[in-house]
Write a protein that holds these residues in place. Structure first.
Motif, PDB file in Angstrom:
ATOM      1  N   SER A   1      11.493  28.410   2.805  1.00 49.58           N
ATOM      2  CA  SER A   1      11.626  28.476   1.347  1.00 49.58           C
ATOM      3  C   SER A   1      12.560  29.599   0.914  1.00 49.58           C
ATOM      4  CB  SER A   1      10.234  28.683   0.729  1.00 49.58           C
ATOM      5  OG  SER A   1      10.311  28.801  -0.670  1.00 49.58           O
ATOM      6  N   SER A   2      12.528  30.708   1.658  1.00 48.08           N
ATOM      7  CA  SER A   2      13.374  31.848   1.323  1.00 48.08           C
ATOM      8  C   SER A   2      14.823  31.633   1.738  1.00 48.08           C
ATOM      9  CB  SER A   2      12.815  33.102   2.000  1.00 48.08           C
ATOM     10  OG  SER A   2      13.626  34.224   1.763  1.00 48.08           O
ATOM     11  N   CYS A   3      15.036  30.988   2.879  1.00 48.21           N
ATOM     12  CA  CYS A   3      16.390  30.867   3.432  1.00 48.21           C
ATOM     13  C   CYS A   3      17.178  29.694   2.861  1.00 48.21           C
ATOM     14  CB  CYS A   3      16.321  30.731   4.953  1.00 48.21           C
ATOM     15  SG  CYS A   3      15.763  32.224   5.816  1.00 48.21           S
ATOM     16  N   ALA A   4      16.478  28.634   2.441  1.00 46.01           N
ATOM     17  CA  ALA A   4      17.179  27.438   1.970  1.00 46.01           C
ATOM     18  C   ALA A   4      18.139  27.714   0.820  1.00 46.01           C
ATOM     19  CB  ALA A   4      16.169  26.357   1.577  1.00 46.01           C
ATOM     20  N   PRO A   5      17.744  28.455  -0.197  1.00 43.05           N
ATOM     21  CA  PRO A   5      18.682  28.719  -1.303  1.00 43.05           C
ATOM     22  C   PRO A   5      19.892  29.545  -0.888  1.00 43.05           C
ATOM     23  CG  PRO A   5      16.401  29.180  -1.953  1.00 43.05           C
ATOM     24  CD  PRO A   5      16.409  29.026  -0.474  1.00 43.05           C
ATOM     25  N   LEU A   6      19.789  30.181   0.270  1.00 42.10           N
ATOM     26  CA  LEU A   6      20.886  31.042   0.730  1.00 42.10           C
ATOM     27  C   LEU A   6      21.759  30.333   1.763  1.00 42.10           C
ATOM     28  CD1 LEU A   6      18.937  34.414   1.018  1.00 42.10           C
ATOM     29  CD2 LEU A   6      20.227  33.502  -0.912  1.00 42.10           C
ATOM     30  N   GLY A   7      21.504  29.036   1.978  1.00 40.17           N
ATOM     31  CA  GLY A   7      22.383  28.245   2.834  1.00 40.17           C
ATOM     32  C   GLY A   7      21.961  28.125   4.274  1.00 40.17           C
ATOM     33  N   ILE A   8      20.739  28.525   4.617  1.00 40.18           N
ATOM     34  CA  ILE A   8      20.249  28.400   5.991  1.00 40.18           C
ATOM     35  C   ILE A   8      19.045  27.476   5.988  1.00 40.18           C
ATOM     36  CG2 ILE A   8      19.294  29.601   7.989  1.00 40.18           C
ATOM     37  CD1 ILE A   8      20.757  32.107   7.115  1.00 40.18           C
ATOM     38  N   GLU A   9      19.151  26.377   6.720  1.00 46.24           N
ATOM     39  CA  GLU A   9      18.042  25.421   6.816  1.00 46.24           C
ATOM     40  C   GLU A   9      17.140  25.772   7.996  1.00 46.24           C
ATOM     41  OE1 GLU A   9      17.151  20.664   7.626  1.00 46.24           O
ATOM     42  OE2 GLU A   9      19.214  21.346   7.272  1.00 46.24           O
ATOM     43  N   ILE A  10      15.854  25.845   7.730  1.00 41.10           N
ATOM     44  CA  ILE A  10      14.878  26.165   8.768  1.00 41.10           C
ATOM     45  C   ILE A  10      14.105  24.907   9.132  1.00 41.10           C
ATOM     46  CG2 ILE A  10      12.920  27.606   9.405  1.00 41.10           C
ATOM     47  CD1 ILE A  10      15.495  29.183   8.867  1.00 41.10           C
ATOM     48  N   VAL A  11      14.003  24.626  10.427  1.00 41.00           N
ATOM     49  CA  VAL A  11      13.259  23.469  10.918  1.00 41.00           C
ATOM     50  C   VAL A  11      12.075  23.957  11.737  1.00 41.00           C
ATOM     51  CG1 VAL A  11      13.339  21.425  12.403  1.00 41.00           C
ATOM     52  CG2 VAL A  11      15.299  22.001  10.964  1.00 41.00           C
ATOM     53  N   ASP A  12      10.884  23.489  11.403  1.00 44.75           N
ATOM     54  CA  ASP A  12       9.684  23.817  12.175  1.00 44.75           C
ATOM     55  C   ASP A  12       9.707  22.985  13.452  1.00 44.75           C
ATOM     56  OD1 ASP A  12       7.029  23.780  13.279  1.00 44.75           O
ATOM     57  OD2 ASP A  12       6.242  24.454  11.347  1.00 44.75           O
ATOM     58  N   ALA A  13       9.887  23.641  14.602  1.00 44.39           N
ATOM     59  CA  ALA A  13      10.013  22.955  15.888  1.00 44.39           C
ATOM     60  C   ALA A  13       8.809  23.215  16.783  1.00 44.39           C
ATOM     61  CB  ALA A  13      11.300  23.385  16.592  1.00 44.39           C
ATOM     62  N   SER A  14       7.646  23.352  16.166  1.00 40.54           N
ATOM     63  CA  SER A  14       6.432  23.608  16.947  1.00 40.54           C
ATOM     64  C   SER A  14       5.973  22.346  17.662  1.00 40.54           C
ATOM     65  CB  SER A  14       5.316  24.098  16.029  1.00 40.54           C
ATOM     66  OG  SER A  14       4.971  23.079  15.098  1.00 40.54           O
ATOM     67  N   SER A  15       5.153  22.544  18.699  1.00 42.99           N
ATOM     68  CA  SER A  15       4.530  21.414  19.381  1.00 42.99           C
ATOM     69  C   SER A  15       3.346  21.926  20.189  1.00 42.99           C
ATOM     70  CB  SER A  15       5.529  20.720  20.325  1.00 42.99           C
ATOM     71  OG  SER A  15       5.640  21.423  21.557  1.00 42.99           O
ATOM     72  N   PRO A  16       2.405  21.038  20.552  1.00 46.10           N
ATOM     73  CA  PRO A  16       1.239  21.447  21.332  1.00 46.10           C
ATOM     74  C   PRO A  16       1.582  21.862  22.757  1.00 46.10           C
ATOM     75  CG  PRO A  16       0.817  19.381  20.176  1.00 46.10           C
ATOM     76  CD  PRO A  16       2.293  19.655  20.083  1.00 46.10           C
ATOM     77  N   THR A  17       2.793  21.554  23.200  1.00 42.18           N
ATOM     78  CA  THR A  17       3.209  21.912  24.557  1.00 42.18           C
ATOM     79  C   THR A  17       4.339  22.939  24.543  1.00 42.18           C
ATOM     80  OG1 THR A  17       4.750  20.035  24.614  1.00 42.18           O
ATOM     81  CG2 THR A  17       2.522  19.668  25.479  1.00 42.18           C
ATOM     82  N   PHE A  18       4.577  23.551  23.408  1.00 39.82           N
ATOM     83  CA  PHE A  18       5.719  24.459  23.281  1.00 39.82           C
ATOM     84  C   PHE A  18       5.591  25.656  24.213  1.00 39.82           C
ATOM     85  CE2 PHE A  18       7.946  28.108  21.503  1.00 39.82           C
ATOM     86  CZ  PHE A  18       9.219  27.579  21.348  1.00 39.82           C
ATOM     87  N   SER A  19       6.712  26.025  24.814  1.00 43.84           N
ATOM     88  CA  SER A  19       6.818  27.232  25.625  1.00 43.84           C
ATOM     89  C   SER A  19       8.018  28.026  25.154  1.00 43.84           C
ATOM     90  CB  SER A  19       6.996  26.883  27.108  1.00 43.84           C
ATOM     91  OG  SER A  19       7.426  28.025  27.845  1.00 43.84           O
ATOM     92  N   PRO A  20       7.913  29.363  25.141  1.00 43.37           N
ATOM     93  CA  PRO A  20       9.083  30.175  24.770  1.00 43.37           C
ATOM     94  C   PRO A  20      10.296  29.914  25.649  1.00 43.37           C
ATOM     95  CG  PRO A  20       7.094  31.511  24.756  1.00 43.37           C
ATOM     96  CD  PRO A  20       6.724  30.195  25.383  1.00 43.37           C
ATOM     97  N   LEU A  21      10.078  29.338  26.829  1.00 48.16           N
ATOM     98  CA  LEU A  21      11.207  29.036  27.699  1.00 48.16           C
ATOM     99  C   LEU A  21      12.130  27.988  27.080  1.00 48.16           C
ATOM    100  CD1 LEU A  21       9.454  29.003  31.201  1.00 48.16           C
ATOM    101  CD2 LEU A  21      10.516  30.896  29.979  1.00 48.16           C
ATOM    102  N   ALA A  22      11.650  27.308  26.030  1.00 49.04           N
ATOM    103  CA  ALA A  22      12.508  26.354  25.319  1.00 49.04           C
ATOM    104  C   ALA A  22      13.704  27.057  24.697  1.00 49.04           C
ATOM    105  CB  ALA A  22      11.699  25.634  24.242  1.00 49.04           C
ATOM    106  N   LEU A  23      13.567  28.339  24.391  1.00 49.66           N
ATOM    107  CA  LEU A  23      14.683  29.102  23.827  1.00 49.66           C
ATOM    108  C   LEU A  23      15.795  29.242  24.854  1.00 49.66           C
ATOM    109  CD1 LEU A  23      15.526  30.678  21.257  1.00 49.66           C
ATOM    110  CD2 LEU A  23      14.596  32.733  22.337  1.00 49.66           C
ATOM    111  N   ARG A  24      15.391  29.517  26.084  1.00 48.06           N
ATOM    112  CA  ARG A  24      16.367  29.648  27.167  1.00 48.06           C
ATOM    113  C   ARG A  24      17.079  28.323  27.421  1.00 48.06           C
ATOM    114  NH1 ARG A  24      13.804  31.918  32.494  1.00 48.06           N
ATOM    115  NH2 ARG A  24      13.653  33.737  31.140  1.00 48.06           N
ATOM    116  N   ALA A  25      16.344  27.227  27.240  1.00 44.34           N
ATOM    117  CA  ALA A  25      16.911  25.908  27.494  1.00 44.34           C
ATOM    118  C   ALA A  25      17.754  25.382  26.332  1.00 44.34           C
ATOM    119  CB  ALA A  25      15.780  24.917  27.792  1.00 44.34           C
TER     120      ALA A  25
END
Length: 573
Positions: free
Chosen positions: A432-456
């Motif tokens: 909500s804060s970033c959208a008016p400033l031109g940055i779209e945020i997508v919620d990419a959560s999941s029940p199997t999420f691992s921080p290693l997804a960032l590396r990938a």
């Protein structure tokens, strides 16, 4: 100044004795004890080995600290205290740091094989980063903190004593935490599966193929996958051996991870016959209502089940946004632009202190340092480096950052382990804060999420606590957070690297005088606020909830969680 091993041993004995005495007084009537206790944690259980990168961001520390104890455990105070059931660690006076580790004479694994210095050597080889082939470490260790400073370990195969010598000038300040709970995996099991005579001679011999086989076992040989359907999920007792009061019996989706007393445990027996660990995804309210869960160790936004008594508190871990250093965030200017639209003040006010109000120290406000912890003496001066930037959305900062990075309408995918109501609300607020400033945020959560997804490259940011932990996190040492930013560390999932920062982190590992911390940490923060590999938010909130009749549970706002003393738990009907 280092606290002596004797002092810390006394603290540990006093803490555990007090808990035991309380439970025995409260539960004198043996006939009223219920033999099984359900324990819900807010993270996945994917491996027995919490030292791997994947294991370090799992619930292994919460689930297995009393199945794989070590020379120390992490107490609710945040510090490492001695666990003399396993043995003693004594620092030898001298110019060069030397620590003698002596395993207790009766210490054996649950398969009857004695614990030996081979187990210590395997932990060092795996966690030091030195065992390599073609320039790359063979062991997928989450962090090398402290272990990389060890020069050698003198150990005769199958002996009970190991003499650990640190490199000259590299005496590790937090040495009491080394070889602690969850760090020592069974070397004899690794040797058997790898097909080598023993770990010590194999490591000394330098046979690359044999070393690779040992590393493969350490990396993935203790992975855990819950059985589905009617499969009870029996876990091989010859592979998943225990050195503590509990051992793994089974693991299934339907019946959870069952821990039962280790018949070969030589210390005080576990006070209950069965603890069932329910990982993230279990319906806590339903299972609490059916009597399958009596202890909840979770995120501060978790609803307390009906009839439970809860304790809410800030953890030692710091909730943060861990940013990629590739893709949309390859340019530090893009990372700064994103940080400029995150409403940190609002996030703390709405989500940073649920159920408690701390006036000072942990939990009392926005965290402005990655290298020092709130409530420590240097924190205020080091945190001043932030100059209260990035607290409220900054239109000019976002515009300038995007222009410098050459970005137009970027999309930022923020991942976290779900479902998680608090983190979902945090991401929604950022969007909500970033959208008016031109940055779209997508919620990419999941029940199997691992921080290693960032590396990938599957997400652009991770919302988690210290060192990528989705659940319990942190200690009273700043080292876990610092090393998560050091180049080459497994837990540095964003891939950030800065040679000067590495030097500062290494310096702080061996010198924590006030003068050094102030100078080194201030310089480090200046680098970090410019490069912006992470954006700290606030101390991650935690809640420990217990059902009526539970005795001996002590909330622990560290990476060890409430499970740190589960062998003392008793449920009275």
């Amino acid at each position: 100044m280092r606290a002596s091993s004797g002092v810390r041993t006394g603290v540990a004995v006093a803490v555990l004795a007090a808990i035991t005495a309380t439970t025995l007084v409260a539960c004198g009537d043996e006939d009223t004890r219920i033999p099984s206790i359900g324990y819900a944690v807010d993270n996945t259980v994917t491996t027995y080995n919490g030292g791997t990168t994947a294991g370090s961001v799992s619930a292994a520390p919460q689930a297995f600290s009393r199945a794989l104890p070590g020379f120390a455990l992490t107490a609710p105070s945040g510090g490492a205290v001695s666990d003399t059931d396993i043995g003693t660690a004594v620092e030898v006076p001298g110019e060069q740091q030397v620590v003698t580790y002596t395993l207790a004479a009766p210490a054996v694994w649950s398969d009857g094989v004695p614990m030996t210095c081979d187990d210590i050597v395997l932990a060092w080889a795996a966690r030091s980063g030195r065992t390599a082939a073609d320039g790359a470490p063979l062991f997928d260790a989450a962090s090398t903190a402290g272990y990389t400073d060890i020069e050698r370990i003198d150990c005769a195969p199958a002996d009970k004593v190991a003499t650990v010598t640190f490199r000259s000038g590299r005496g590790y300040v937090e040495w009491q935490s080394l070889f602690g709970a969850g760090t020592m995996m069974p070397a004899h099991v690794a040797a058997r599966i790898a097909g080598v005579p023993d770990v010590v001679s194999t490591l000394a011999g330098g046979d690359q193929d044999a070393l690779r086989r040992v590393a493969d076992v350490w990396n993935t040989g203790w992975d855990l996958t819950p059985a589905e359907g009617e499969d009870v999920g029996t876990v091989d007792p010859a592979v998943f051996v225990s050195s503590g009061p509990f051992r793994i019996e089974s693991y299934s989706v339907e019946n959870g991870l069952a821990l039962v007393p280790n018949e070969r445990w030589w210390g005080v027996p576990a006070a209950t016959d069965r603890v069932v660990v329910w990982p993230k995804g279990a319906d806590i309210a339903a299972k609490a209502a059916s009597g399958d869960i009596e202890v909840v160790d979770a995120d501060g936004g978790t609803a307390t089940p009906d009839g439970f008594t809860s304790t809410a508190q800030p953890s030692f871990g710091v909730e943060q946004l861990i940013l990629a250093t590739s893709g949309v965030f390859v340019d530090p200017a893009a990372r700064r632009a994103f940080a400029a639209c995150v409403p940190r003040g609002e996030l703390y006010a709405q989500h940073g202190h649920p159920g408690y109000e701390a006036e000072t120290g942990r939990g009392s406000g926005i965290v402005d340092s990655r290298t020092t912890l709130p409530a420590t003496l240097p924190y205020r001066s080091v945190a001043a480096t932030a100059a209260e930037r990035y607290r409220t959305p900054d239109v000019a900062g976002v515009t300038a950052g995007l222009a410098e990075a050459g970005l137009t309408d970027p999309v930022v995918r923020v991942g976290y382990l779900g479902p998680d109501e608090r983190r979902a609300a945090v991401v929604a607020a950022i969007a909500s804060s970033c959208a008016p400033l031109g940055i779209e945020i997508v919620d990419a959560s999941s029940p199997t999420f691992s921080p290693l997804a960032l590396r990938a490259g599957e997400v652009d940011a991770v919302l988690a606590s210290t060192a990528g932990q989705a659940g319990a996190s942190g200690t009273s040492s700043a080292d876990p957070g610092r090393f998560a930013l050091r180049g080459g560390q497994g837990v540095n999932v964003g891939g950030y690297a800065n040679g000067r920062l590495d030097e500062l982190i290494d310096r702080l590992a061996v010198d924590q005088s006030d003068a050094t911390v102030l100078s080194a940490a201030v310089e480090a923060e200046n680098i970090l606020w410019t490069d912006m590999p992470t954006l700290p938010l606030y101390n991650a909130p935690r809640v420990t909830a217990v059902a009526s009749g539970m005795r001996g549970v002590q909330s622990n706002p560290t990476v060890a969680g409430a499970g740190w003393n589960m062998d003392k738990w008793i449920l009275v009907g």
